[in-house]
Design a protein around this motif. Sequence first.
Motif, PDB file in Angstrom:
ATOM      1  N   ARG A 121       0.813  -1.209   0.000  1.00 56.45           N
ATOM      2  CA  ARG A 121       0.000   0.000   0.000  1.00 56.45           C
ATOM      3  C   ARG A 121       0.851   1.264   0.000  1.00 56.45           C
ATOM      4  O   ARG A 121       0.440   2.300  -0.512  1.00 56.45           O
ATOM      5  CB  ARG A 121      -0.871  -0.038   1.264  1.00 56.45           C
ATOM      6  CG  ARG A 121      -1.951   0.977   1.295  1.00 56.45           C
ATOM      7  CD  ARG A 121      -2.475   1.098   2.710  1.00 56.45           C
ATOM      8  NE  ARG A 121      -3.679   0.302   2.940  1.00 56.45           N
ATOM      9  CZ  ARG A 121      -4.142   0.052   4.156  1.00 56.45           C
ATOM     10  NH1 ARG A 121      -3.492   0.469   5.229  1.00 56.45           N
ATOM     11  NH2 ARG A 121      -5.239  -0.642   4.309  1.00 56.45           N
ATOM     12  N   SER A 122       2.014   1.180   0.594  1.00 58.67           N
ATOM     13  CA  SER A 122       2.785   2.414   0.777  1.00 58.67           C
ATOM     14  C   SER A 122       4.081   2.469  -0.018  1.00 58.67           C
ATOM     15  O   SER A 122       4.870   3.407   0.150  1.00 58.67           O
ATOM     16  CB  SER A 122       3.088   2.608   2.267  1.00 58.67           C
ATOM     17  OG  SER A 122       1.891   2.697   3.000  1.00 58.67           O
ATOM     18  N   LEU A 123       4.265   1.482  -0.881  1.00 60.92           N
ATOM     19  CA  LEU A 123       5.489   1.487  -1.692  1.00 60.92           C
ATOM     20  C   LEU A 123       5.691   2.825  -2.396  1.00 60.92           C
ATOM     21  O   LEU A 123       6.806   3.356  -2.437  1.00 60.92           O
ATOM     22  CB  LEU A 123       5.410   0.383  -2.756  1.00 60.92           C
ATOM     23  CG  LEU A 123       6.315  -0.827  -2.606  1.00 60.92           C
ATOM     24  CD1 LEU A 123       6.251  -1.682  -3.850  1.00 60.92           C
ATOM     25  CD2 LEU A 123       7.760  -0.394  -2.352  1.00 60.92           C
ATOM     26  N   HIS A 124       4.617   3.364  -2.902  1.00 57.91           N
ATOM     27  CA  HIS A 124       4.748   4.581  -3.702  1.00 57.91           C
ATOM     28  C   HIS A 124       5.089   5.818  -2.867  1.00 57.91           C
ATOM     29  O   HIS A 124       5.326   6.878  -3.420  1.00 57.91           O
ATOM     30  CB  HIS A 124       3.475   4.832  -4.510  1.00 57.91           C
ATOM     31  CG  HIS A 124       2.270   5.103  -3.661  1.00 57.91           C
ATOM     32  ND1 HIS A 124       1.714   4.155  -2.834  1.00 57.91           N
ATOM     33  CD2 HIS A 124       1.511   6.217  -3.505  1.00 57.91           C
ATOM     34  CE1 HIS A 124       0.659   4.670  -2.220  1.00 57.91           C
ATOM     35  NE2 HIS A 124       0.519   5.908  -2.609  1.00 57.91           N
ATOM     36  N   MET A 125       5.099   5.672  -1.568  1.00 59.12           N
ATOM     37  CA  MET A 125       5.463   6.811  -0.741  1.00 59.12           C
ATOM     38  C   MET A 125       6.961   6.863  -0.458  1.00 59.12           C
ATOM     39  O   MET A 125       7.456   7.849   0.091  1.00 59.12           O
ATOM     40  CB  MET A 125       4.705   6.773   0.586  1.00 59.12           C
ATOM     41  CG  MET A 125       3.195   6.620   0.486  1.00 59.12           C
ATOM     42  SD  MET A 125       2.356   7.871  -0.530  1.00 59.12           S
ATOM     43  CE  MET A 125       3.042   9.358   0.126  1.00 59.12           C
ATOM     44  N   LEU A 126       7.661   5.837  -0.826  1.00 57.19           N
ATOM     45  CA  LEU A 126       9.111   5.846  -0.619  1.00 57.19           C
ATOM     46  C   LEU A 126       9.788   6.789  -1.603  1.00 57.19           C
ATOM     47  O   LEU A 126       9.361   6.885  -2.747  1.00 57.19           O
ATOM     48  CB  LEU A 126       9.677   4.427  -0.824  1.00 57.19           C
ATOM     49  CG  LEU A 126       9.496   3.435   0.314  1.00 57.19           C
ATOM     50  CD1 LEU A 126       9.986   2.061  -0.118  1.00 57.19           C
ATOM     51  CD2 LEU A 126      10.256   3.890   1.559  1.00 57.19           C
ATOM     52  N   ALA A 132      13.953   2.101  -5.158  1.00 56.32           N
ATOM     53  CA  ALA A 132      14.781   1.260  -6.022  1.00 56.32           C
ATOM     54  C   ALA A 132      15.442   0.147  -5.208  1.00 56.32           C
ATOM     55  O   ALA A 132      15.492  -1.012  -5.636  1.00 56.32           O
ATOM     56  CB  ALA A 132      15.843   2.113  -6.721  1.00 56.32           C
ATOM     57  N   ALA A 133      15.910   0.492  -4.046  1.00 60.98           N
ATOM     58  CA  ALA A 133      16.569  -0.510  -3.201  1.00 60.98           C
ATOM     59  C   ALA A 133      15.583  -1.610  -2.809  1.00 60.98           C
ATOM     60  O   ALA A 133      15.900  -2.807  -2.862  1.00 60.98           O
ATOM     61  CB  ALA A 133      17.142   0.164  -1.957  1.00 60.98           C
ATOM     62  N   VAL A 134      14.402  -1.211  -2.430  1.00 64.38           N
ATOM     63  CA  VAL A 134      13.385  -2.195  -2.028  1.00 64.38           C
ATOM     64  C   VAL A 134      13.041  -3.091  -3.208  1.00 64.38           C
ATOM     65  O   VAL A 134      12.969  -4.315  -3.097  1.00 64.38           O
ATOM     66  CB  VAL A 134      12.127  -1.499  -1.493  1.00 64.38           C
ATOM     67  CG1 VAL A 134      10.985  -2.496  -1.347  1.00 64.38           C
ATOM     68  CG2 VAL A 134      12.423  -0.832  -0.171  1.00 64.38           C
ATOM     69  N   ARG A 135      12.818  -2.459  -4.339  1.00 72.56           N
ATOM     70  CA  ARG A 135      12.444  -3.247  -5.511  1.00 72.56           C
ATOM     71  C   ARG A 135      13.547  -4.235  -5.881  1.00 72.56           C
ATOM     72  O   ARG A 135      13.283  -5.357  -6.301  1.00 72.56           O
ATOM     73  CB  ARG A 135      12.186  -2.308  -6.691  1.00 72.56           C
ATOM     74  CG  ARG A 135      10.822  -1.671  -6.613  1.00 72.56           C
ATOM     75  CD  ARG A 135      10.212  -1.547  -7.996  1.00 72.56           C
ATOM     76  NE  ARG A 135      10.096  -0.159  -8.410  1.00 72.56           N
ATOM     77  CZ  ARG A 135       8.936   0.476  -8.540  1.00 72.56           C
ATOM     78  NH1 ARG A 135       7.809  -0.142  -8.236  1.00 72.56           N
ATOM     79  NH2 ARG A 135       8.901   1.710  -8.948  1.00 72.56           N
TER      80      ARG A 135
END
Lengths: 212, 212, 212, 212
Positions: A121-126, A132-135
Motif C-alpha cells: 500500500r505504501s510502496l509509492h510513498m518511498l 529502487a533498493a526495495v524493488r
Amino acid sequence: MDDHTDGGGRAAATGPDRTLPVPDRLLSAATRLFAERGFERTSVQELVAAAGVTKGAMYHYFASKDDLLYAVYQRVLAMQTERLAGFAAAEGPIEDRLRAAAADVVHTTVDNLDDTRIFFRSLHMLPEDKLAAVRKERRAYHERFRGMIEEGQRTGALRADVPADIAVTQFFGAVHHLSTWYRPEGELSGAAVGAYFADLFLAGLRSPDAAR
Amino acid sequence: MDDHTDGGGRAAATGPDRTLPVPDRLLSAATRLFAERGFERTSVQELVAAAGVTKGAMYHYFASKDDLLYAVYQRVLAMQTERLAGFAAAEGPIEDRLRAAAADVVHTTVDNLDDTRIFFRSLHMLPEDKLAAVRKERRAYHERFRGMIEEGQRTGALRADVPADIAVTQFFGAVHHLSTWYRPEGELSGAAVGAYFADLFLAGLRSPDAAR
Amino acid sequence: MDDHTDGGGRAAATGPDRTLPVPDRLLSAATRLFAERGFERTSVQELVAAAGVTKGAMYHYFASKDDLLYAVYQRVLAMQTERLAGFAAAEGPIEDRLRAAAADVVHTTVDNLDDTRIFFRSLHMLPEDKLAAVRKERRAYHERFRGMIEEGQRTGALRADVPADIAVTQFFGAVHHLSTWYRPEGELSGAAVGAYFADLFLAGLRSPDAAR
Amino acid sequence: MDDHTDGGGRAAATGPDRTLPVPDRLLSAATRLFAERGFERTSVQELVAAAGVTKGAMYHYFASKDDLLYAVYQRVLAMQTERLAGFAAAEGPIEDRLRAAAADVVHTTVDNLDDTRIFFRSLHMLPEDKLAAVRKERRAYHERFRGMIEEGQRTGALRADVPADIAVTQFFGAVHHLSTWYRPEGELSGAAVGAYFADLFLAGLRSPDAAR
DNA sequence: GATGAATGAGGTTTCATTCAT
DNA sequence: CATGAATGAAACCTCATTCAT
C-alpha cells in the motif's frame, strides 16, 4: 517470527513497551500505525506519541518519516529473504521444498499482516532511491523463488508450458492479497491457508506426466 | 473496454479533451494521477490543472477529494460487475465459463491497470461510509465468482477439497497484483497473461477424477 | 406586529410560504437564519434553499448578501420608528407616555427577537455606507426618545441630575439585551417584562420632588 | 486593570511587544482585532501578522481560531468573576456594596471595551461545548449579583415587587450596551458613567419605604 | 542524547458572485 | 425573469522538519 505481531497489537492497549530501545519502539509503533491508517494519515506527532518518545528522539535515529518507512521495509525484507534462503538450500525433492516454502510464506505473512499491508500500500510513498533498493531486494527474492520452480521444470516434476515468472507472480499476488481479507480471529489458521494455497499452487503447476 | 485506457493516457501528452463534460474530464485526470503518484500525493490543484478545470468547478460536481476517489471506484465496480454477470449467465460447461471469466478478468484488468492500482492502494483513504459501500459491492462480485466455482464443485468438474472461497481470493489476489508488475509495453499481451492465469487457476482446481 | 415572528418560525417546519412574493420569502428566511446562526455562518446557498428560491432570483432582487442584511435592518428600523412616533405624538402626561413607550419597546422587541438579535450582532458586517445609514436612523430614534425624557425633566416630572442621554442608553441597552436571555416559552410574557422594565426605568428617573 | 486596554491599542501603532510570550501576544492581537472588525472578518493571517508570530506558532498554542476566541472569553470571565467576588464579600450595608459593585462593573467595562464588544457580538461563533462553558460561568456571575439584590430585598432596603432577575438583566444589558456607544475620548469618564448608572439602577430599586 | 517551540509551505475546502442560456 | 455551472480569491488548518537549549 510466528509471534511477531504481538508487540504492535498489545502496544495499542498497554502503551509502548518502555524497556525496548527507542528505535525498536518507533519501528513497532510505525508498523502498527502505518498499517492501521496508512503512511500519509499517520503524523509524526502520533507516531512518537504511540512510541512514547519525543520528536527530537525520533529525528535522532531516523532521518525522516520516509526513512522510518524504509526501515520498516528493511526489516520485512530481511526476514523474508532469510526464511526463503532456508527452504531453497534444504534437501529433498524440489516439489516438497517448493510446497514447504509456499506454505511458509503464507504462514509468515499471516503472522505479519501489518507488514504486508504496508508493503504494497505504501510502496509509492518511498523516495526514489529507497524505492529502487526495495524493488531490487524484492526482485532478488522473487528470482530465488522462481529458481526453485525452474528447477522443478528442468527435472520434469513441474509443467514447463507456463513461464515460471507467471507462476511466481500469480502466487505472490495471492499472498500479498491476504492482508486484504484474512482475519486472524476467523476460523482459518495461517497454517491452514498456507496448506490450501500451497496445494492449489502446486496442483496448478504439476506436470501432467508426473505420477500422482 | 479493451481500449479504455485512452482518454487518461493520451491526456497526459495532449492535455484534457475540452469537448468532454467537466465531470468526465475530472474522472479521467483523477484516475491517471491517482494511479501515477497515489491519492495522497495528488493535490487538488494538480488535479484540476490536469483536467483543465478550476477548483470551484470540481467542488461543484464532487463534494470532496474523497468523493472524487469514490467516483473512480464506482466506475470500476460498475464495469467489473457488468462483465462478470455476462459470463455467469452464459451457456456451456461451467469449466469453460469459469476459464473464460478468469481470462477476461485478467484481460480487463490489464486494460485498466490504473483503476486496479488505485483500487487496492487507496481503499484506506475512503471515508468510512463509502468504504463500506465499495466493500459491499466488491463482496457481491466475489460471491458471484465463487458461485461459479461451487457450481463446478457440485457437478464434480472441480475438486471439492479446497474451499471455493480460498480459490477465489487466491485468484483475485493474483489479478490485483498485476498492477504491480505488468507492463503494457512488455512482451506479454493481456490476453496471454489471461490465458496463463486461467490455465494455472483451473489446473489447480480441476478434479483429480475428471478426464483431461 | 405582535404576531410577526410566525412567518419565520413556522417556515422552519413547513418550508417557505410559496404564496408570498419572492423578496418577502427571502427576507423572512434571512431574518430567521441570520438570527439562528449569524450572518457569516449563513451561506447564500442555504438562504435561497430556505426561501425556496434560486440564487439567480435572489441576485435579481438584492444586489448582494450585504444588501439583504441591510433590507432586514430597514424593515426593523421602519417599524420601530413608526411605533415610537405614535407615543411621542400622543396626548397625556409625559410620564405616562414615556412609560407606555418604554413598555411598548420591550413588548415589540420580545415579539421580534430575531430582528433584535441580528440588529446588534451583525451591525459590523454592514458595508460602511449602509452602516452609516443605519446608525443615522438609529440615532434619530434615540433622540426622539431622549426628547421625551428632556420634556419630563423640563416640566419637573423627572429628575434632571442625570443626563437624558445616559438614561436612554441605559434603557436601550437593557432592551437590546433581551435577545440574549428572553425565552418566549418561559413564564414571563413580553407585556410583563415591559411593565417591569418601564417601572424600573421610571422609578429610576422619577423626580425626588414629585408626588407619588 | 484600569489600564488594561493599552497593550492592544498601542500595539496597533508600534507593533507587537516582542518581549511578551507568544500566547500573550496572540491574545492581545486577537482581542484588538476581534473587537475592531469582528471575529469572522479577522483572518488568521492578519491575526498572526499583528502578533508578530507565524501561523504555525499560533496553532502550536491554540487548537483553532475558535479556541483563541475562547481564550479571550476565559480571560474576561476570570477578571469579571474575581472583581465581583470582592464586592460581594465586602462589609457594609448591602445598598452601598451593590452601588459600588455596579459602578465598578461599568468602570471596568469601559476600561475593557474591546472585551465587551467581543463578548456579546461573537458568542455565537463559539463551538457548542465552549459556548456552554462560557454561559455557565456567566450565569454564575449573574447569580452572584442577583444574590446581592435579593439580600437587599430581604432586609427591606430594596423593593421586592420587581424580580431580582429582571433587575439584573436590565442592568447588565445596559452595561453590555456600553461598547456600542461609549467613546473613551468623549467627555464622560468611565467613573462618571458608572456613578450615573449605579444611581439610576439603585434609584429604580430603592424601596419606597426606605428613608432617603 | 533529548527537548519542544517555532517554522512556513502547502493542503483542502468554502463561498459570494457572474454570466451564458 | 430565472437558472445553475463556473469562477477564483481567500479561508482555516496540518505537518515534516529544524534548532537553540
